[in-house]
Design an enzyme around this catalytic site. Structure first.
Site, PDB file in Angstrom:
ATOM      1  N   ARG A 277       0.818  -1.223   0.000  1.00 58.72           N
ATOM      2  CA  ARG A 277       0.000   0.000   0.000  1.00 58.72           C
ATOM      3  C   ARG A 277       0.847   1.266   0.000  1.00 58.72           C
ATOM      4  NH1 ARG A 277      -0.503  -3.190   4.380  1.00 58.72           N
ATOM      5  NH2 ARG A 277       0.057  -2.404   6.436  1.00 58.72           N
ATOM      6  N   LYS A 513      -7.868 -15.843   2.614  1.00 55.78           N
ATOM      7  CA  LYS A 513      -7.152 -16.398   1.456  1.00 55.78           C
ATOM      8  C   LYS A 513      -6.997 -17.909   1.612  1.00 55.78           C
ATOM      9  CE  LYS A 513      -3.998 -12.492   0.563  1.00 55.78           C
ATOM     10  NZ  LYS A 513      -2.606 -12.096   0.491  1.00 55.78           N
TER      11      LYS A 513
END
Ligand code: F6P
Length: 551
Positions: A277, A513
């Site tokens: 990010r 995930k």
């Protein structure tokens, strides 16, 4: 394996002296209206405005006074903010849980500056990659880079997700005014096939270059889209050799890039000390550089760097990201604010709030301190927003008259990039009006004075006392964009230091995930293994299988 240690031992938040004083002071201020604070202090607007690096930052419409700011600054000092800032710039492993340096500031350091990670000066490597990117961008922009059939590249499709997508998308939109208009830029992130199909449906593969952006080169969504992109390209181009001219990779994982079939000569690297990010000004920003050109990209980096230097060297009382971050801590802790609304009055910044969501929430959405102790206070707020004036006609009602307390960041510019008639004055009048209305509201007496019948008075009353920051700049340039993003990055850093959390890991994305990987084979018809989830998940999967089988 040794347990990593925080870089400095700090007293738990509630035991820091300034915290207790802040709690008491906030209790007083909660009973005082902004109308009163302004009436009591004619100098308030200037007292609580900072101007630096071309940004006019008015934080006077906040529920604070001089003492609140002084105490917040004391809290910053007692939280070791100075030490943590220095540690970041010195390449110390402040990402404690991943044992990594956090050096996005090195991505925008000028040539010659020295920033070390593990004893190695990383700035020369950064500039080597930037130069390679510039060469590539120039070749594509000039038409020198030809596709497999000899045609010029006209379409760039950037494939990535999260930090490998949100920055490039936001920057492309923000800097579209400066972009090469005879090229098309598309972004594919979602594993939902519709994203890929819609992004490519009108593109000619002979003129299309894919940039596969993934720090790890293992992310399910990106790898799935990358394979689909390869099939899509090969359907037209026919020849595996075409991949070299139509695929570029941006990654830290050369082995996986080679395994995928992209020549590592067409790979741009970055480093484990760049968080996803925080990566838009690494090679992850290659699509941005192709869109706006290397010079504009470098201007953006110099904007980032200017804010880095401001953050590193300016005393906290006039330090924009520090003040901004402390205000977030203040409302989060003492005013029960759950969110921050980011409201850019600039259409080109339409993706800025979405970008900030990952930056802020993946960074500070944490429930344990650096020592692994459960926090007993609120951490990262929810960031959200939309450009003005559109938001005014959807959710502002709730900000003005709802029961939620929502501090707002207004962002506006003196000059439009596309001046037409009086559009800019109309736009900016709305910024100023909204901030004014939120702060001062409209009393029942004022409503009555307008001739409103008594039964309607309560409905038309605005209680006000709702805080906002106003960030005003001259115009949206690449440099200004860099400053603005770095302002939020360092505000997030400031918040994380006060809360003593690791703002640079993201363990919270792992479980989903892993579970998805387990479920994927369970959805294939034919094999249909026995399901061992909870009853709800089992039933959902069974219903999906039935629906899929029926089709
Ligand atoms: O969503 C989790 C995350 O790890 C983000 O932090 C990151 O930006 C994104 O996935 C993409 O990861 P990668 O660049 O490795 O594909």
């Amino acid at each position: 394996m040794t347990t990593p240690q925080p870089i400095q031992t700090i007293a738990p938040l509630r035991e820091r002296k300034a915290w207790t004083a802040l709690e008491e002071h906030a209790a007083k201020l909660r009973g005082i209206h902004l109308r009163q604070l302004f009436a009591d202090d004619p100098e308030r607007a200037t007292r609580f405005t900072l101007e630096a690096l071309g940004l006019y930052f008015d934080y006077s419409k906040n529920r604070i006074d001089g003492e609140a700011i002084a105490l917040l600054l004391e809290l910053a000092a007692q939280s070791g903010l100075r030490h943590h800032i220095d540690a970041m710039f010195e390449g110390k492993k402040i990402n404690v849980t991943e044992k990594r340096s956090v050096l996005h500031v090195a991505l925008r350091a000028p040539k010659g500056e020295k920033i070390f990670s593990d004893g190695v000066d990383v700035v020369p490597e950064v500039h080597a990659v930037l130069d390679k990117m510039a060469d590539c961008a120039d070749r594509i922009r000039s038409g020198d880079w030809k596709g497999h059939t000899g045609k010029r590249i006209r379409n760039i499709v950037s494939v990535g997700i999260g930090g490998s997508d949100l920055g490039p998308v936001m920057a492309y939109e923000a800097l579209k005014y400066y972009s090469q208009r005879d090229m098309t830029f598309r972004f594919v992130s979602n594993v939902d096939g519709a994203d890929f199909v819609e992004a490519t449906r009108d593109l000619n593969a002979e003129e299309t270059l894919f940039i596969i952006c993934s720090k790890t080169f293992t992310t399910l969504e990106t790898m799935t889209n990358a394979h689909t992109a390869r099939e899509w390209a090969l359907k037209t181009l026919g020849d595996e050799k075409a991949i070299a001219r139509h695929f570029i990779a941006v990654s830290t994982n050369a082995a996986k890039v080679a395994e995928f079939g992209i020549d590592t000569a067409n790979m741009f690297g970055f480093w484990d000390w760049v968080g996803g990010r925080y990566s838009m000004d690494s090679a992850i920003g290659l699509s941005t550089m192709i869109a706006v050109g290397p010079d504009h990209f470098r201007e953006m980096l110099s904007g980032f760097h200017a804010m880095d230097e401001h953050f590193r060297a300016t005393p906290f009382e006039s330090n924009l990201p520090v003040i901004m971050g402390l205000l977030v801590v203040w409302y989060n802790a003492f005013f029960d604010a759950q969110t921050v609304a980011v409201l850019p009055y600039e259409q080109y910044l339409k993706r800025f709030p979405a970008y900030l969501q990952q930056l802020t929430m993946e960074s500070n959405g944490k429930h344990v301190t650096l020592d692994g102790v459960e926090v007993d206070y609120q951490t990262g707020p929810i960031y959200w927003g939309e450009p003005g004036t559109n938001g005014q006609h959807s959710f502002y009602q709730l900000i003005h008259q709802g029961t939620k307390f929502i501090p707002c960041d207004f962002i506006g510019f003196v000059h439009a990039l596309d001046p037409i008639g009086n559009h800019q004055d109309l736009l900016m009048a709305n910024v100023f009006a909204q901030a004014e209305a939120l702060a001062f509201g409209k009393t029942p007496e004022e409503v009555r004075a307008g001739g409103t019948p008594e039964w309607l008075v309560r409905h038309k009353t605005f209680e006000g006392n709702r805080p906002s920051n106003a960030i005003l700049a001259d115009r949206l340039t690449p440099e200004l964009l860099g400053k603005l993003i770095a302002l939020y990055e360092h505000s997030v850093f400031t918040q994380g230091v006060i809360w003593q959390i690791d703002s640079f890991d993201q363990w919270g994305v792992e479980l989903g995930k892993v579970l998805a990987e387990r479920i994927i084979p369970e959805l294939a018809l034919g094999s249909e293994p026995a399901l061992k989830h909870d009853t709800s998940t089992n039933a959902l999967i069974e219903r999906y299988r039935r629906g899929k089988g029926a089709v």
